[in-house]
Design a protein around this motif. Structure first.
Motif, PDB file in Angstrom:
ATOM      1  N   HIS A  58       0.809  -1.225   0.000  1.00 53.77           N
ATOM      2  CA  HIS A  58       0.000   0.000   0.000  1.00 53.77           C
ATOM      3  C   HIS A  58       0.844   1.278   0.000  1.00 53.77           C
ATOM      4  O   HIS A  58       0.330   2.353  -0.308  1.00 53.77           O
ATOM      5  CB  HIS A  58      -0.933   0.014   1.208  1.00 53.77           C
ATOM      6  CG  HIS A  58      -2.083  -0.923   1.085  1.00 53.77           C
ATOM      7  ND1 HIS A  58      -2.939  -1.212   2.136  1.00 53.77           N
ATOM      8  CD2 HIS A  58      -2.541  -1.645   0.034  1.00 53.77           C
ATOM      9  CE1 HIS A  58      -3.858  -2.075   1.739  1.00 53.77           C
ATOM     10  NE2 HIS A  58      -3.629  -2.350   0.470  1.00 53.77           N
ATOM     11  N   GLY A 224     -12.352  -2.409  -9.231  1.00 58.21           N
ATOM     12  CA  GLY A 224     -11.286  -1.671  -8.562  1.00 58.21           C
ATOM     13  C   GLY A 224      -9.913  -2.217  -8.912  1.00 58.21           C
ATOM     14  O   GLY A 224      -8.972  -1.463  -9.167  1.00 58.21           O
ATOM     15  N   HIS A 228      -6.944  -0.270 -10.997  1.00 58.66           N
ATOM     16  CA  HIS A 228      -5.602  -0.091 -10.450  1.00 58.66           C
ATOM     17  C   HIS A 228      -4.522  -0.642 -11.376  1.00 58.66           C
ATOM     18  O   HIS A 228      -3.346  -0.291 -11.228  1.00 58.66           O
ATOM     19  CB  HIS A 228      -5.493  -0.777  -9.086  1.00 58.66           C
ATOM     20  CG  HIS A 228      -6.256  -0.075  -8.018  1.00 58.66           C
ATOM     21  ND1 HIS A 228      -6.498  -0.647  -6.786  1.00 58.66           N
ATOM     22  CD2 HIS A 228      -6.848   1.146  -7.981  1.00 58.66           C
ATOM     23  CE1 HIS A 228      -7.195   0.192  -6.045  1.00 58.66           C
ATOM     24  NE2 HIS A 228      -7.428   1.286  -6.754  1.00 58.66           N
ATOM     25  N   THR A 352      -7.166  -4.987  -2.849  1.00 59.54           N
ATOM     26  CA  THR A 352      -7.156  -3.535  -3.015  1.00 59.54           C
ATOM     27  C   THR A 352      -8.088  -3.197  -4.165  1.00 59.54           C
ATOM     28  O   THR A 352      -7.733  -3.445  -5.309  1.00 59.54           O
ATOM     29  CB  THR A 352      -5.737  -3.010  -3.321  1.00 59.54           C
ATOM     30  OG1 THR A 352      -4.848  -3.459  -2.286  1.00 59.54           O
ATOM     31  CG2 THR A 352      -5.718  -1.494  -3.391  1.00 59.54           C
ATOM     32  N   PRO A 353      -9.331  -2.756  -3.861  1.00 62.72           N
ATOM     33  CA  PRO A 353      -9.849  -2.327  -2.559  1.00 62.72           C
ATOM     34  C   PRO A 353     -10.215  -3.505  -1.657  1.00 62.72           C
ATOM     35  O   PRO A 353     -10.499  -4.597  -2.135  1.00 62.72           O
ATOM     36  CB  PRO A 353     -11.101  -1.534  -2.938  1.00 62.72           C
ATOM     37  CG  PRO A 353     -11.561  -2.171  -4.208  1.00 62.72           C
ATOM     38  CD  PRO A 353     -10.310  -2.542  -4.952  1.00 62.72           C
ATOM     39  N   GLU A 354     -10.201  -3.243  -0.356  1.00 67.01           N
ATOM     40  CA  GLU A 354     -10.486  -4.242   0.668  1.00 67.01           C
ATOM     41  C   GLU A 354     -11.991  -4.484   0.769  1.00 67.01           C
ATOM     42  O   GLU A 354     -12.798  -3.601   0.475  1.00 67.01           O
ATOM     43  CB  GLU A 354      -9.946  -3.744   2.008  1.00 67.01           C
ATOM     44  CG  GLU A 354     -10.036  -4.717   3.151  1.00 67.01           C
ATOM     45  CD  GLU A 354      -9.371  -4.165   4.401  1.00 67.01           C
ATOM     46  OE1 GLU A 354     -10.063  -4.033   5.432  1.00 67.01           O
ATOM     47  OE2 GLU A 354      -8.155  -3.873   4.351  1.00 67.01           O
ATOM     48  N   GLU A 392     -11.751   6.414  -6.605  1.00 68.90           N
ATOM     49  CA  GLU A 392     -12.082   5.265  -5.769  1.00 68.90           C
ATOM     50  C   GLU A 392     -13.529   5.359  -5.301  1.00 68.90           C
ATOM     51  O   GLU A 392     -14.049   6.458  -5.063  1.00 68.90           O
ATOM     52  CB  GLU A 392     -11.152   5.215  -4.556  1.00 68.90           C
ATOM     53  CG  GLU A 392      -9.691   5.030  -4.898  1.00 68.90           C
ATOM     54  CD  GLU A 392      -9.371   3.612  -5.323  1.00 68.90           C
ATOM     55  OE1 GLU A 392     -10.101   2.684  -4.953  1.00 68.90           O
ATOM     56  OE2 GLU A 392      -8.373   3.432  -6.050  1.00 68.90           O
ATOM     57  N   VAL A 394     -16.521   3.514  -2.589  1.00 66.67           N
ATOM     58  CA  VAL A 394     -16.838   2.648  -1.465  1.00 66.67           C
ATOM     59  C   VAL A 394     -18.269   2.148  -1.638  1.00 66.67           C
ATOM     60  O   VAL A 394     -19.131   2.883  -2.142  1.00 66.67           O
ATOM     61  CB  VAL A 394     -16.720   3.407  -0.126  1.00 66.67           C
ATOM     62  CG1 VAL A 394     -17.320   2.610   1.021  1.00 66.67           C
ATOM     63  CG2 VAL A 394     -15.268   3.732   0.164  1.00 66.67           C
ATOM     64  N   GLY A 414     -14.015  -1.128   0.626  1.00 65.96           N
ATOM     65  CA  GLY A 414     -13.389   0.158   0.872  1.00 65.96           C
ATOM     66  C   GLY A 414     -12.322   0.049   1.932  1.00 65.96           C
ATOM     67  O   GLY A 414     -12.162  -0.999   2.579  1.00 65.96           O
ATOM     68  N   ALA A 415     -11.595   1.124   2.129  1.00 67.27           N
ATOM     69  CA  ALA A 415     -10.516   1.141   3.113  1.00 67.27           C
ATOM     70  C   ALA A 415     -11.031   0.782   4.504  1.00 67.27           C
ATOM     71  O   ALA A 415     -12.102   1.244   4.917  1.00 67.27           O
ATOM     72  CB  ALA A 415      -9.861   2.517   3.138  1.00 67.27           C
TER      73      ALA A 415
END
Length: 455
Positions: A58, A224, A228, A352-354, A392, A394, A414-415
């Motif tokens: 990250h 996502g 990336h 990523t994303p989580e 990004e 969510v 999302g994070a």
């Protein structure tokens, strides 16, 4: 009849060690056999080293995103050897912690492979190929907690592939990585290696990754990942792997007909229980589809032999194995009869994303409750990315039974999704209703507040 031990545990992973220590606390004389590092898959070849590599992956995006907040550009490169060495050093520390826990609990550790001689007797060998046992022990009760191992598909050239265990021991960082498999292991390693700077191609047989997860979660993660820079070849399969002077040449067929070149080929196509060479036939332990068959108390077909964790192929998560083992110890040695509940077990994908989830997916809920299901969903750009410039998104989602107002499932991409869903899981486990979420004041500004403001 007199036995050497009240309980003997085959396997020194998280589930086995948790069980041994709990039983010893109740006064049982306990022995454990483990041929490898203590801690099992999670500590040595899974959760812990993988999460450490996730953290490492990250940093490049954080360096870049900081510029949106006024920080000057950062020029930094990854020292692969230093990272791998640091990860292995932490695993060695954890092994020492596990050993001290067993010593403090007065659990006797046997280094080697345990194999049944009869239902109450085990022989312990220094290696799986040894012909002479180093020890022979008997036990009133025996717990099998041997975990699982990765499996590879039958493809020409598969001998050139590596498995997930090998990812933590690579001597050099591969510039080009080809991954087969759309499960959480394949997805997580695709994201890790891309974040660390490798070029990643992921081959999946279906159209979407993460079969079994909520469809919104699957779609959001896949989009996502592609955004990336991870290349996903959906609806495709590799038909051959060939070692060439330029690397491994992977022939891909299906929706994508092409050849992909990689420095490594990771086969992340599932896991099976570690049941080879256990001598289960001599113990009279029955199997069910290549896994040990158990009842709700983790009891096998032999009333004094039990099994927990991945070798039973129920829910293959470390906290589940630990809970199963402790429930067994409480019941058999602590006089507190209880069983493991498999409803509303939270889980996460450290992609990523989580992503993280608890309870029923939307599809599962509709199959069970039909038209009574109502879905509350929000998809938005988090505040953090308003200055980074990244597109990004969510997703937070609640699946509700309108008849009872009960929350059947909660899902997020999302994070910090895992950190957030862990708290939400308590509410879902307690049977919270949508009205309970609505009555809760949100923490502003935060992503988690969206769960209590969905309308």
């Amino acid at each position: 009849m007199s036995y050497d031990f009240n309980l003997f545990v085959i396997g020194g992973g998280s589930g086995g060690i948790a069980t041994a220590r709990r039983a010893a606390q109740y006064g049982a004389k306990v022995g454990v056999a483990e041929f490898s590092r203590l801690g099992g898959t999670c500590v040595n070849r899974g959760c812990i080293p993988k999460k450490l590599m996730v953290y490492s992956s990250h940093f490049p995006e954080v360096f870049e995103e900081a510029q949106g907040y006024g920080w000057s550009p950062v020029q930094s490169t990854l020292d692969w050897h230093k990272m791998i060495e640091a990860v292995q050093k932490e695993l060695e520390r954890l092994n020492g912690v596990y050993l001290r826990m067993l010593d403090n609990s007065e659990v006797q550790l046997f280094r080697g492979y345990a194999k049944f001689v009869d239902p109450h007797t085990l022989e312990i060998f220094e290696s799986p190929n040894s012909s002479t046992a180093s020890h022979k022990v008997s036990a009133d009760k025996i717990l099998i907690a041997v975990g699982g191992h990765p499996v590879t598909p039958n493809i020409p050239g598969i001998e050139h592939a590596i498995i997930s265990d090998d990812m933590f021991l690579l001597k050099e960082q591969p510039k080009r990585v080809v991954i087969l498999g759309g499960g959480y292991i394949g997805v997580e390693f695709a994201c890790i290696m891309h974040g660390l700077g490798s070029e990643v191609t992921q081959i999946i047989r279906k159209e979407k990754i993460l079969r079994g997860f909520d469809d919104d979660i699957r779609t959001q993660i896949q989009e996502g990942m592609q955004q990336h820079g991870v290349r996903i070849l959906e609806g495709s399969v590799p038909t051959a792997i060939e070692k060439t002077g330029d690397g491994l040449k992977v022939t891909v067929c299906g929706k994508h007909e092409e050849t992909v070149i990689g420095d490594i080929f990771l086969a992340a196509t599932g896991r099976k229980p570690n049941l080879q060479n256990l001598g289960l036939d001599k113990a009279g332990v029955d199997l069910c589809q290549d896994a040990i068959a158990v009842d709700e108390y983790s009891r096998t077909s032999q009333p004094h032999i039990y099994a927990v964790g991945d070798c039973t192929d129920r829910i293959n998560l470390t906290p589940v194995a630990i809970n199963e083992g402790r429930a067994f110890a409480d019941t058999e040695f602590g006089g507190k009869s209880r069983v493991m509940s498999y409803e509303n077990v939270p889980s996460a994908v450290f992609s990523t994303p989580e992503a993280a989830t608890v309870g029923l997916t939307e599809a599962q809920a509709r199959e069970k409750h039909g038209d009574a299901v109502k879905v509350y969903r929000a998809r938005f750009r988090p505040l953090y990315h308003t200055l980074t410039g990244r597109e990004e998104r969510v997703i937070v989602k609640l699946v509700v039974d309108e008849t009872t107002d009960k929350v059947l499932g909660a899902h997020m991409v999302g994070a910090s999704a895992a950190e957030i869903i862990q708290g939400v899981a308590i509410a879902v486990k307690m049977g919270a209703k949508k009205a309970d979420f609505d009555a809760t004041v949100g923490i502003h500004p935060s992503t988690s507040e969206e769960f209590v403001t969905l309308r």
